[in-house]
Design a protein around this motif. Structure first.
Motif, PDB file in Angstrom:
ATOM      1  N   GLN A   1       0.811  -1.208   0.000  1.00  0.00           N
ATOM      2  CA  GLN A   1       0.000   0.000   0.000  1.00  0.00           C
ATOM      3  C   GLN A   1       0.853   1.270   0.000  1.00  0.00           C
ATOM      4  O   GLN A   1       0.305   2.370   0.032  1.00  0.00           O
ATOM      5  CB  GLN A   1      -0.939  -0.006   1.216  1.00  0.00           C
ATOM      6  N   ASN A   2       2.159   1.101  -0.022  1.00  0.00           N
ATOM      7  CA  ASN A   2       3.052   2.252  -0.065  1.00  0.00           C
ATOM      8  C   ASN A   2       2.922   2.922  -1.440  1.00  0.00           C
ATOM      9  O   ASN A   2       3.272   2.322  -2.461  1.00  0.00           O
ATOM     10  CB  ASN A   2       4.497   1.788   0.158  1.00  0.00           C
ATOM     11  N   PRO A   3       2.430   4.141  -1.510  1.00  0.00           N
ATOM     12  CA  PRO A   3       2.245   4.799  -2.813  1.00  0.00           C
ATOM     13  C   PRO A   3       3.531   4.880  -3.625  1.00  0.00           C
ATOM     14  O   PRO A   3       3.491   4.902  -4.867  1.00  0.00           O
ATOM     15  CB  PRO A   3       1.748   6.194  -2.426  1.00  0.00           C
ATOM     16  N   THR A   4       4.673   4.905  -2.951  1.00  0.00           N
ATOM     17  CA  THR A   4       5.955   4.979  -3.648  1.00  0.00           C
ATOM     18  C   THR A   4       6.182   3.747  -4.523  1.00  0.00           C
ATOM     19  O   THR A   4       6.828   3.818  -5.571  1.00  0.00           O
ATOM     20  CB  THR A   4       7.098   5.113  -2.630  1.00  0.00           C
ATOM     21  N   LEU A   5       5.630   2.612  -4.105  1.00  0.00           N
ATOM     22  CA  LEU A   5       5.821   1.369  -4.845  1.00  0.00           C
ATOM     23  C   LEU A   5       4.867   1.266  -6.034  1.00  0.00           C
ATOM     24  O   LEU A   5       5.154   0.584  -7.015  1.00  0.00           O
ATOM     25  CB  LEU A   5       5.615   0.181  -3.901  1.00  0.00           C
ATOM     26  N   GLY A   6       3.712   1.941  -5.960  1.00  0.00           N
ATOM     27  CA  GLY A   6       2.779   1.982  -7.090  1.00  0.00           C
ATOM     28  C   GLY A   6       1.989   0.708  -7.331  1.00  0.00           C
ATOM     29  O   GLY A   6       1.510   0.476  -8.459  1.00  0.00           O
ATOM     30  N   CYS A   7       1.826  -0.135  -6.304  1.00  0.00           N
ATOM     31  CA  CYS A   7       1.116  -1.401  -6.509  1.00  0.00           C
ATOM     32  C   CYS A   7      -0.382  -1.218  -6.763  1.00  0.00           C
ATOM     33  O   CYS A   7      -1.021  -2.081  -7.371  1.00  0.00           O
ATOM     34  CB  CYS A   7       1.325  -2.320  -5.305  1.00  0.00           C
ATOM     35  N   HIS A   8      -0.934  -0.108  -6.315  1.00  0.00           N
ATOM     36  CA  HIS A   8      -2.365   0.120  -6.513  1.00  0.00           C
ATOM     37  C   HIS A   8      -2.710   0.099  -8.001  1.00  0.00           C
ATOM     38  O   HIS A   8      -3.759  -0.428  -8.408  1.00  0.00           O
ATOM     39  CB  HIS A   8      -2.780   1.447  -5.881  1.00  0.00           C
ATOM     40  N   ASP A   9      -1.824   0.637  -8.812  1.00  0.00           N
ATOM     41  CA  ASP A   9      -2.064   0.673 -10.257  1.00  0.00           C
ATOM     42  C   ASP A   9      -1.717  -0.645 -10.941  1.00  0.00           C
ATOM     43  O   ASP A   9      -2.062  -0.849 -12.110  1.00  0.00           O
ATOM     44  CB  ASP A   9      -1.240   1.799 -10.889  1.00  0.00           C
TER      45      ASP A   9
ATOM     46  N   MET B   1       6.471  -6.708   5.461  1.00  0.00           N
ATOM     47  CA  MET B   1       5.081  -6.271   5.373  1.00  0.00           C
ATOM     48  C   MET B   1       4.523  -6.327   3.950  1.00  0.00           C
ATOM     49  O   MET B   1       3.416  -5.879   3.700  1.00  0.00           O
ATOM     50  CB  MET B   1       4.953  -4.833   5.898  1.00  0.00           C
ATOM     51  N   MET B   2       5.283  -6.884   3.030  1.00  0.00           N
ATOM     52  CA  MET B   2       4.857  -6.960   1.631  1.00  0.00           C
ATOM     53  C   MET B   2       4.106  -8.255   1.371  1.00  0.00           C
ATOM     54  O   MET B   2       4.622  -9.349   1.637  1.00  0.00           O
ATOM     55  CB  MET B   2       6.084  -6.877   0.723  1.00  0.00           C
ATOM     56  N   TYR B   3       2.879  -8.162   0.862  1.00  0.00           N
ATOM     57  CA  TYR B   3       2.101  -9.356   0.526  1.00  0.00           C
ATOM     58  C   TYR B   3       2.728 -10.092  -0.665  1.00  0.00           C
ATOM     59  O   TYR B   3       3.189  -9.460  -1.613  1.00  0.00           O
ATOM     60  CB  TYR B   3       0.679  -8.967   0.135  1.00  0.00           C
ATOM     61  N   SER B   4       2.727 -11.398  -0.602  1.00  0.00           N
ATOM     62  CA  SER B   4       3.108 -12.214  -1.755  1.00  0.00           C
ATOM     63  C   SER B   4       1.828 -12.646  -2.454  1.00  0.00           C
ATOM     64  O   SER B   4       1.076 -13.470  -1.940  1.00  0.00           O
ATOM     65  CB  SER B   4       3.903 -13.441  -1.298  1.00  0.00           C
ATOM     66  N   LEU B   5       1.580 -12.057  -3.608  1.00  0.00           N
ATOM     67  CA  LEU B   5       0.342 -12.310  -4.348  1.00  0.00           C
ATOM     68  C   LEU B   5       0.638 -13.050  -5.645  1.00  0.00           C
ATOM     69  O   LEU B   5       1.703 -12.875  -6.238  1.00  0.00           O
ATOM     70  CB  LEU B   5      -0.363 -10.985  -4.658  1.00  0.00           C
ATOM     71  N   PRO B   6      -0.304 -13.861  -6.107  1.00  0.00           N
ATOM     72  CA  PRO B   6      -0.098 -14.579  -7.377  1.00  0.00           C
ATOM     73  C   PRO B   6      -0.068 -13.604  -8.549  1.00  0.00           C
ATOM     74  O   PRO B   6      -0.712 -12.543  -8.515  1.00  0.00           O
ATOM     75  CB  PRO B   6      -1.299 -15.512  -7.456  1.00  0.00           C
TER      76      PRO B   6
ATOM     77  N   GLY C   1       0.915  -9.471 -14.715  1.00  0.00           N
ATOM     78  CA  GLY C   1       1.231 -10.831 -14.304  1.00  0.00           C
ATOM     79  C   GLY C   1       2.501 -10.920 -13.492  1.00  0.00           C
ATOM     80  O   GLY C   1       2.797 -10.052 -12.655  1.00  0.00           O
ATOM     81  N   ASN C   2       3.279 -11.955 -13.759  1.00  0.00           N
ATOM     82  CA  ASN C   2       4.513 -12.170 -13.013  1.00  0.00           C
ATOM     83  C   ASN C   2       5.579 -11.118 -13.301  1.00  0.00           C
ATOM     84  O   ASN C   2       6.599 -11.060 -12.603  1.00  0.00           O
ATOM     85  CB  ASN C   2       5.082 -13.557 -13.304  1.00  0.00           C
ATOM     86  N   GLU C   3       5.360 -10.306 -14.325  1.00  0.00           N
ATOM     87  CA  GLU C   3       6.315  -9.252 -14.647  1.00  0.00           C
ATOM     88  C   GLU C   3       6.122  -8.011 -13.775  1.00  0.00           C
ATOM     89  O   GLU C   3       6.938  -7.089 -13.810  1.00  0.00           O
ATOM     90  CB  GLU C   3       6.181  -8.846 -16.122  1.00  0.00           C
ATOM     91  N   SER C   4       5.060  -8.002 -13.008  1.00  0.00           N
ATOM     92  CA  SER C   4       4.793  -6.838 -12.162  1.00  0.00           C
ATOM     93  C   SER C   4       5.860  -6.705 -11.069  1.00  0.00           C
ATOM     94  O   SER C   4       6.246  -7.701 -10.447  1.00  0.00           O
ATOM     95  CB  SER C   4       3.414  -6.962 -11.496  1.00  0.00           C
ATOM     96  N   PRO C   5       6.347  -5.499 -10.832  1.00  0.00           N
ATOM     97  CA  PRO C   5       7.330  -5.295  -9.760  1.00  0.00           C
ATOM     98  C   PRO C   5       6.734  -5.553  -8.375  1.00  0.00           C
ATOM     99  O   PRO C   5       7.474  -5.663  -7.396  1.00  0.00           O
ATOM    100  CB  PRO C   5       7.730  -3.819  -9.923  1.00  0.00           C
ATOM    101  N   CYS C   6       5.406  -5.661  -8.318  1.00  0.00           N
ATOM    102  CA  CYS C   6       4.741  -5.923  -7.041  1.00  0.00           C
ATOM    103  C   CYS C   6       4.522  -7.414  -6.798  1.00  0.00           C
ATOM    104  O   CYS C   6       3.981  -7.805  -5.765  1.00  0.00           O
ATOM    105  CB  CYS C   6       3.402  -5.186  -6.979  1.00  0.00           C
ATOM    106  N   ARG C   7       4.912  -8.221  -7.744  1.00  0.00           N
ATOM    107  CA  ARG C   7       4.834  -9.674  -7.588  1.00  0.00           C
ATOM    108  C   ARG C   7       6.126 -10.146  -6.921  1.00  0.00           C
ATOM    109  O   ARG C   7       7.194 -10.079  -7.502  1.00  0.00           O
ATOM    110  CB  ARG C   7       4.654 -10.342  -8.951  1.00  0.00           C
TER     111      ARG C   7
END
Length: 236
Positions: A9-17, A68-73, A80-86
């Motif tokens: 949820q850290n806006p700096t990481l940009g996972c929301h998008d 605190m980072m979720y590991s999501l599929p 997909g798996n190319e997401s920096p949030c994966r």
């Protein structure tokens, strides 16, 4: 417990998008299934824009390796798996986690003199007014007894302060049983319970049996600190 927010949820990481919020295979569908069975509002709370639920949040430097980072599929991300949030599952506290915690909870500056182990002055607990039920009292007691054995003097002090607050709220028979049982425990448990009894509010009334046990052990004890604490507790 230490107040860090979810890193995804850290806006700096940009996972929301990066997350699929609608359409086939969206994040709501994923968390609605086993083993989570989360309703939509809980998904939003844990993965949505942090400002909606924690308006006083502080966004730090992105740290995808945070504990605190979720590991999501990959299929819940648009890329997909190319997401920096994966990220893979992680059970290690990252370097940045440690740095943030060090800033939030700085180590007290100790003097050259060792802290007095029996002092309660530096221990602070939140006052509770409600009488704990049996399960709550048992759980609190077990946690306190475990903390009394800690290698950290400040953890032990805090445990004694918590016990001092808890004792008057226990049924007299339970308070007596706790004191009597402590007399066969380790040095730290005996000392911790004795200090807590001494520092407890006036509402604590010890049984004659408990006072007698404390006084007897005080007479037999050779360690000055424990001897004094036991003797003081027996005078309650």
């Amino acid at each position: 417990a230490l107040s860090l927010l979810h890193e995804q949820q850290n806006p700096t990481l940009g996972c929301h998008d990066e997350i699929k919020w609608d359409g086939p295979g969206n994040v709501f569908e994923y968390f609605a299934g086993t083993p989570n069975f989360w309703p939509p509002e809980l998904v939003t709370r844990n993965l949505g824009f942090i400002g909606n639920t924690d308006p006083d949040y502080v966004a730090g430097e992105a740290d995808p390796r945070s504990i605190m980072m979720y590991s999501l599929p990959g299929n819940v991300f648009k890329r997909g798996n190319e997401s920096p949030c994966r990220v893979d599952k992680n059970y290690d506290i990252s370097t940045k986690d440690k740095q943030v915690i060090a800033r939030l909870y700085p180590v007290p500056q100790l003097t050259t003199q060792s802290p007095i182990d029996t002092d309660l002055a530096s221990a602070h607990v939140r006052t509770t007014t409600a009488m704990p039920d049996a399960d709550e009292a048992r759980d609190a007691t077990e946690r306190i007894l475990a903390d009394l054995e800690s290698e950290n003097v400040y953890v032990r002090r805090n445990a004694r302060a918590r016990l001092a607050e808890l004792l008057p709220k226990l049924p007299p028979t339970d308070a007596t049983a706790l004191v009597l049982k402590s007399q066969t425990g380790s040095y730290r448990v005996q000392l911790g319970v004795a200090v807590a009894v001494s520092g407890a509010p006036e509402a604590l009334v010890l049984s004659k049996e408990a006072k007698s046990s404390l006084a007897n052990n005080s007479r037999l004890e050779k360690d000055a600190s424990l001897k004094g604490a036991l003797g003081k507790a027996s005078q309650r």
